[in-house]
Design a protein around this motif. Structure first.
Motif, PDB file in Angstrom:
ATOM      1  N   GLY A  75       0.828  -1.202   0.000  1.00  0.00           N
ATOM      2  CA  GLY A  75       0.000   0.000   0.000  1.00  0.00           C
ATOM      3  C   GLY A  75       0.859   1.246   0.000  1.00  0.00           C
ATOM      4  N   ARG A  76       0.370   2.301   0.631  1.00  0.00           N
ATOM      5  CA  ARG A  76       1.057   3.593   0.612  1.00  0.00           C
ATOM      6  C   ARG A  76       2.470   3.478   1.185  1.00  0.00           C
ATOM      7  N   ILE A  77       2.633   2.847   2.337  1.00  0.00           N
ATOM      8  CA  ILE A  77       3.952   2.748   2.965  1.00  0.00           C
ATOM      9  C   ILE A  77       4.787   1.652   2.306  1.00  0.00           C
ATOM     10  N   GLY A  78       4.221   0.460   2.171  1.00  0.00           N
ATOM     11  CA  GLY A  78       4.963  -0.653   1.579  1.00  0.00           C
ATOM     12  C   GLY A  78       5.353  -0.397   0.140  1.00  0.00           C
ATOM     13  N   LEU A 101       2.183  -4.329   6.676  1.00  0.00           N
ATOM     14  CA  LEU A 101       0.796  -4.750   6.456  1.00  0.00           C
ATOM     15  C   LEU A 101      -0.174  -4.050   7.397  1.00  0.00           C
ATOM     16  N   PRO A 102      -1.417  -3.888   6.963  1.00  0.00           N
ATOM     17  CA  PRO A 102      -2.452  -3.480   7.919  1.00  0.00           C
ATOM     18  C   PRO A 102      -2.764  -4.683   8.813  1.00  0.00           C
ATOM     19  N   LEU A 103      -3.215  -4.418  10.011  1.00  0.00           N
ATOM     20  CA  LEU A 103      -3.586  -5.498  10.917  1.00  0.00           C
ATOM     21  C   LEU A 103      -5.047  -5.861  10.690  1.00  0.00           C
ATOM     22  N   ALA A 122       4.838  -2.213  11.166  1.00  0.00           N
ATOM     23  CA  ALA A 122       3.386  -2.189  10.983  1.00  0.00           C
ATOM     24  C   ALA A 122       2.669  -2.235  12.337  1.00  0.00           C
ATOM     25  N   ARG A 123       2.310  -3.412  12.770  1.00  0.00           N
ATOM     26  CA  ARG A 123       1.624  -3.613  14.048  1.00  0.00           C
ATOM     27  C   ARG A 123       2.280  -4.780  14.769  1.00  0.00           C
ATOM     28  N   GLU A 183     -14.850  -2.647   6.604  1.00  0.00           N
ATOM     29  CA  GLU A 183     -14.973  -4.036   6.162  1.00  0.00           C
ATOM     30  C   GLU A 183     -13.597  -4.691   5.994  1.00  0.00           C
ATOM     31  N   LEU A 184     -12.636  -3.934   5.466  1.00  0.00           N
ATOM     32  CA  LEU A 184     -11.269  -4.442   5.308  1.00  0.00           C
ATOM     33  C   LEU A 184     -10.505  -4.427   6.619  1.00  0.00           C
ATOM     34  N   GLY A 185     -10.844  -3.490   7.498  1.00  0.00           N
ATOM     35  CA  GLY A 185     -10.156  -3.391   8.773  1.00  0.00           C
ATOM     36  C   GLY A 185      -8.975  -2.444   8.758  1.00  0.00           C
ATOM     37  N   TYR A 186      -8.840  -1.639   7.717  1.00  0.00           N
ATOM     38  CA  TYR A 186      -7.773  -0.628   7.657  1.00  0.00           C
ATOM     39  C   TYR A 186      -8.141   0.474   6.701  1.00  0.00           C
TER      40      TYR A 186
END
Length: 171
Positions: free
Chosen positions: A5-8, A58-60, A86-87, A168-171
């Protein structure tokens, strides 16, 4: 790079521009010029196998919680180095310590932990192969002030917000 995503995606492009053989893994296929893309659970092992460094951005979510565990560490190239920005819940810390002690991983740099603040009794504090940073990795990408200013500008111009959370995606 786990996460595209934006960071990765930003970090993967930076490493690729520096001449590193770079790959990303995410839930869905991404197209980043000059960067190999792996996606979906079925391709996670392939994404981990040849990497000298594995960076988690990754998003958590329910799918990514505990994704860095003994199974994942066993699939990584022997001597790989883990970075988690990430988390903390992505990493099963007991599995990480075992992988470090058994020389499966050569080291880890951790900016986040399962439990924060990291307890004084955590073996991570004194592990010779672990570097701990003070939960500041996101400041290296951009500042919260810049994000807030951008969002305020989007609202003022009547534009859709670029940094919305998808529940819904959680991030």
């Amino acid at each position: 790079m786990l996460g595209a995503g934006r960071i990765g995606g930003w970090a993967a492009k930076l490493f690729a521009d520096l001449g590193y053989d770079t790959a990303v893994w995410s839930r869905h296929q991404k197209t980043l010029p000059g960067i190999q893309s792996y996606f979906g659970r079925a391709q996670l092992a392939d994404a981990l196998t040849l990497r000298d460094y594995v960076i988690c951005s990754l998003p958590l979510t329910g799918d990514t919680r505990g994704i860095l565990n003994s199974s994942a560490f066993g699939k990584m190239k022997r001597g790989a180095y883990l970075v988690n920005v990430a988390r903390g819940a992505h990493v099963k810390e007991a599995d990480l310590i075992r992988a470090l002690d058994e020389d499966q991983l050569s080291g880890a740099c951790l900016d986040v932990f399962q439990r924060e603040p990291l307890e004084a009794s955590s073996p991570l504090w004194n592990h010779p192969k672990v570097t701990i940073t003070p939960h500041v990795a996101s400041f290296w990408v951009d500042s919260g002030i810049d994000q807030a200013a951008d969002l305020c500008g989007q609202v003022a111009r009547g534009e859709p917000l670029s940094n919305k959370i998808d529940l819904e995606l959680g991030y």
